[in-house]
Design an enzyme around this catalytic site. Structure first.
Site, short mmCIF file in Angstrom:
data_model
loop_
_atom_site.label_atom_id
_atom_site.label_comp_id
_atom_site.label_asym_id
_atom_site.label_seq_id
_atom_site.Cartn_x
_atom_site.Cartn_y
_atom_site.Cartn_z
N HIS A 9 -4.75 -4.32 -0.32
CA HIS A 9 -4.24 -3.21 0.48
C HIS A 9 -4.07 -1.95 -0.35
O HIS A 9 -4.10 -1.98 -1.57
CB HIS A 9 -2.93 -3.60 1.17
CG HIS A 9 -1.79 -3.94 0.26
ND1 HIS A 9 -1.02 -2.98 -0.36
CD2 HIS A 9 -1.29 -5.13 -0.12
CE1 HIS A 9 -0.08 -3.57 -1.08
NE2 HIS A 9 -0.24 -4.88 -0.96
N CYS B 127 0.07 -9.60 -3.86
CA CYS B 127 -1.12 -8.95 -3.28
C CYS B 127 -1.84 -8.11 -4.32
O CYS B 127 -1.33 -7.86 -5.41
CB CYS B 127 -0.71 -8.06 -2.11
SG CYS B 127 -0.18 -8.99 -0.67
#
Length: 162
Positions: free
Chosen positions: A121, A137
């Protein structure tokens, strides 16, 4: 696409990892019962990764994401990765879906990986790129995650290595 069952996996876990309902998994795999390690499970809605020319390799230690097209280097992007207590998980995954403008710390785009809770992301903190600061992440500059998403479809292989 075909998922090969790993030790400890259940249909519920596979369903969550690929963001596919149990009903759709059962429909795509008639007669499936108790899972066996190595068993092939059809994941509806995703192309076979081998049919996609792109692949992504992530080096957690070097904090870089490398994009390949048919094995040829396309681009290397700087990234942020998980901190010591919430490390980025090594393994082989695929991109299962994406959401633009998800809000919060995810920047302009979220691409889910086939491991529930993990993704690639953007960020609302560009100063974090190059560091081990995330909850596991892979963070990218917003402009970079948009560029990557414009090139790779869902189903793209993502190989994360230490």
């Amino acid at each position: 696409m075909i998922h090969i069952v790993k030790p400890g996996e259940t249909l519920s876990i596979i369903s969550a990892n690929y963001r596919v309902s149990l009903r759709r998994l059962y429909a795509a795999n008639p007669g499936v019962g108790h899972l066996q390690v190595g068993q092939h499970i059809q994941i509806p809605g995703l192309p076979e990764p081998s049919s996609i020319p792109y692949s992504i390799q992530i080096s957690v230690g070097k904090r870089r994401l490398t994009l390949f097209n048919n094995g040829r280097l396309v681009k290397i992007f700087p990234i942020a990765v998980g901190k010591m207590l919430t490390q980025t998980p090594s393994g082989d995954y695929v991109i299962v879906n994406r959401q633009y403008n998800p809000g919060g710390p995810f920047g302009v785009l979220w691409m889910s990986l086939s491991k529930q809770g993990y993704g690639i992301h953007g960020t609302n903190d560009p100063s974090s790129i190059g560091k081990a600061v995330s909850h596991g992440c892979v963070r990218m500059y917003n402009r970079d995650v948009i560029q990557l998403a414009d090139m790779v479809p869902n189903g793209t292989r993502v190989m994360i290595r230490p």
